[in-house]
Scaffold this motif. Structure first.
Motif, short mmCIF file in Angstrom:
data_model
loop_
_atom_site.label_atom_id
_atom_site.label_comp_id
_atom_site.label_asym_id
_atom_site.label_seq_id
_atom_site.Cartn_x
_atom_site.Cartn_y
_atom_site.Cartn_z
N GLU A 138 12.22 2.28 14.35
CA GLU A 138 13.53 2.72 14.83
C GLU A 138 14.10 3.79 13.91
N GLY A 139 13.90 3.63 12.59
CA GLY A 139 14.37 4.65 11.66
C GLY A 139 13.69 5.99 11.91
N GLY A 140 12.39 5.95 12.15
CA GLY A 140 11.67 7.18 12.45
C GLY A 140 12.12 7.82 13.75
N ARG A 141 12.32 6.99 14.77
CA ARG A 141 12.77 7.52 16.06
C ARG A 141 14.12 8.20 15.93
N LEU A 142 15.05 7.56 15.23
CA LEU A 142 16.39 8.14 15.08
C LEU A 142 16.36 9.41 14.24
N ALA A 143 15.31 9.56 13.44
CA ALA A 143 15.17 10.78 12.63
C ALA A 143 14.40 11.87 13.36
N GLY A 144 14.04 11.60 14.64
CA GLY A 144 13.35 12.61 15.42
C GLY A 144 11.84 12.64 15.25
N LEU A 145 11.28 11.59 14.67
CA LEU A 145 9.84 11.53 14.45
C LEU A 145 9.16 10.74 15.56
N ARG A 146 7.89 11.04 15.79
CA ARG A 146 7.06 10.19 16.62
C ARG A 146 6.54 9.05 15.75
N THR A 147 6.26 7.93 16.38
CA THR A 147 6.02 6.72 15.58
C THR A 147 4.76 5.98 15.99
N ILE A 148 4.16 5.33 14.99
CA ILE A 148 3.02 4.45 15.20
C ILE A 148 3.33 3.14 14.48
N TRP A 149 3.29 2.07 15.23
CA TRP A 149 3.64 0.75 14.71
C TRP A 149 2.41 -0.10 14.47
N LEU A 150 2.33 -0.72 13.28
CA LEU A 150 1.30 -1.71 12.98
C LEU A 150 1.79 -3.07 13.41
N ARG A 151 1.05 -3.71 14.28
CA ARG A 151 1.48 -4.98 14.86
C ARG A 151 1.22 -6.14 13.91
N VAL A 152 2.07 -6.29 12.91
CA VAL A 152 1.91 -7.40 11.97
C VAL A 152 3.02 -8.43 12.11
N ARG A 153 3.96 -8.17 13.01
CA ARG A 153 5.07 -9.09 13.26
C ARG A 153 5.54 -8.87 14.69
N PRO A 154 6.28 -9.81 15.27
CA PRO A 154 6.73 -9.65 16.66
C PRO A 154 7.65 -8.43 16.81
N TRP A 155 7.56 -7.81 17.98
CA TRP A 155 8.46 -6.70 18.29
C TRP A 155 9.78 -7.27 18.80
N PRO A 156 10.91 -6.90 18.20
CA PRO A 156 12.20 -7.47 18.62
C PRO A 156 12.70 -6.88 19.94
N ASP A 157 13.43 -7.67 20.67
CA ASP A 157 14.05 -7.20 21.90
C ASP A 157 15.09 -6.14 21.58
N GLY A 158 15.22 -5.17 22.48
CA GLY A 158 16.29 -4.20 22.35
C GLY A 158 15.92 -2.91 21.66
N LEU A 159 14.75 -2.83 21.02
CA LEU A 159 14.34 -1.60 20.36
C LEU A 159 13.46 -0.76 21.27
N VAL A 160 13.61 0.54 21.18
CA VAL A 160 12.76 1.46 21.94
C VAL A 160 11.32 1.33 21.43
N PRO A 161 10.34 1.20 22.31
CA PRO A 161 8.95 1.04 21.87
C PRO A 161 8.46 2.25 21.09
N LEU A 166 12.21 17.56 7.49
CA LEU A 166 12.17 16.51 8.50
C LEU A 166 12.60 17.03 9.86
N SER A 167 13.51 17.98 9.87
CA SER A 167 14.03 18.51 11.13
C SER A 167 12.97 19.20 11.96
N ASP A 168 11.85 19.55 11.36
CA ASP A 168 10.77 20.20 12.10
C ASP A 168 9.80 19.21 12.72
N GLY A 169 10.07 17.92 12.55
CA GLY A 169 9.29 16.89 13.23
C GLY A 169 8.13 16.36 12.42
N GLY A 170 7.42 15.41 13.02
CA GLY A 170 6.28 14.78 12.37
C GLY A 170 6.09 13.37 12.90
N TRP A 171 5.31 12.60 12.18
CA TRP A 171 4.98 11.23 12.57
C TRP A 171 5.35 10.27 11.45
#
Length: 216
Positions: free
Chosen positions: A172-195, A156-161
């Motif tokens: 947010e879990g992926g971001r904190l683990a150093g991963l790039r992220t793709i979100w499926l918009r099936v629910r509202p995005w909460p305030d306060g989280l990094v996009p 995981l330390s070598d990165g990924g998506w």
């Protein structure tokens, strides 16, 4: 060169909500349960399922069936009700052909999650699977993502998506683990989280993004 793509399972690669509805309906018909049982189960199982749900069901409705018996039947019915769209399976196959390593990181009991993966035809298209029930930790805990990478032969330390539908657990879990992220918009995005790095309406769009990603 590492090209790791970690996917969530429920409501990302498969439609869990439809499978739950179908499995509960089948269970109630097979057992002759009253409609109130089905309504109770749909509410109880909306976010997650475990044998504990069926222990509570047994108490609430004074059922004679054991919680273990009901759970095993539900697992089998969920597997029978789980589908992965052909376009998604084809996309995963294209990713592997393009030298991506594919992992699954999913919350839930090990038996039901692996039954769904096998029934949907996903198991044979991925390199490693980590289920929260394996080590008793849930996303966003990075240890589950580390396990998914390790079981795929990567670090995981070598990165990924990471691609998933849950803003806090997946993105947010992926971001904190150093991963790039793709979100499926099936629910509202909460305030306060990094996009996320990308937001899409369908997991096939996420796969297309990965396929167009240039090797580093």
């Amino acid at each position: 060169m590492q090209r790791l793509a970690i996917f969530d399972l429920d409501d990302t690669l498969i439609d869990r909500r439809s499978a739950v509805s179908s499995a509960v309906a089948s269970l109630c018909v097979a057992r002759g349960f009253e409609p109130a049982v089905g309504q109770w189960l749909r509410t109880e199982l909306a976010d997650r399922a475990s044998p504990t749900n069926f222990a509570r069901l047994r108490t609430a409705f004074r059922l004679h069936e054991s919680a273990e018996e009901l759970w095993r039947e539900y697992v089998d019915l969920m597997a029978a009700s789980t589908r992965c769209r052909p376009s998604v399976l084809e996309g995963l196959a294209h990713l592997r052909a393009a030298a991506w390593t594919i992992a699954i990181a999913t919350n839930g009991p090990s038996d039901i999650q692996r039954a769904k993966l096998a029934a949907a035809g996903i198991s044979e298209l991925v390199d490693g699977v980590a289920v929260s029930g394996d080590i008793d930790v849930r996303k966003p805990d990075r240890r589950l993502l580390e396990l998914a990478a390790a079981r795929s032969g990567l670090r995981l330390s070598d990165g990924g998506w990471l691609t998933g539908d849950n803003p806090a657990g997946d993105i947010e879990g992926g971001r904190l683990a150093g991963l790039r992220t793709i979100w499926l918009r099936v629910r509202p995005w909460p305030d306060g989280l990094v996009p996320p790095h990308h937001a899409v309406d369908d997991v096939t769009d996420a796969i297309t993004i990965l396929l167009n990603e240039s090797p580093e």
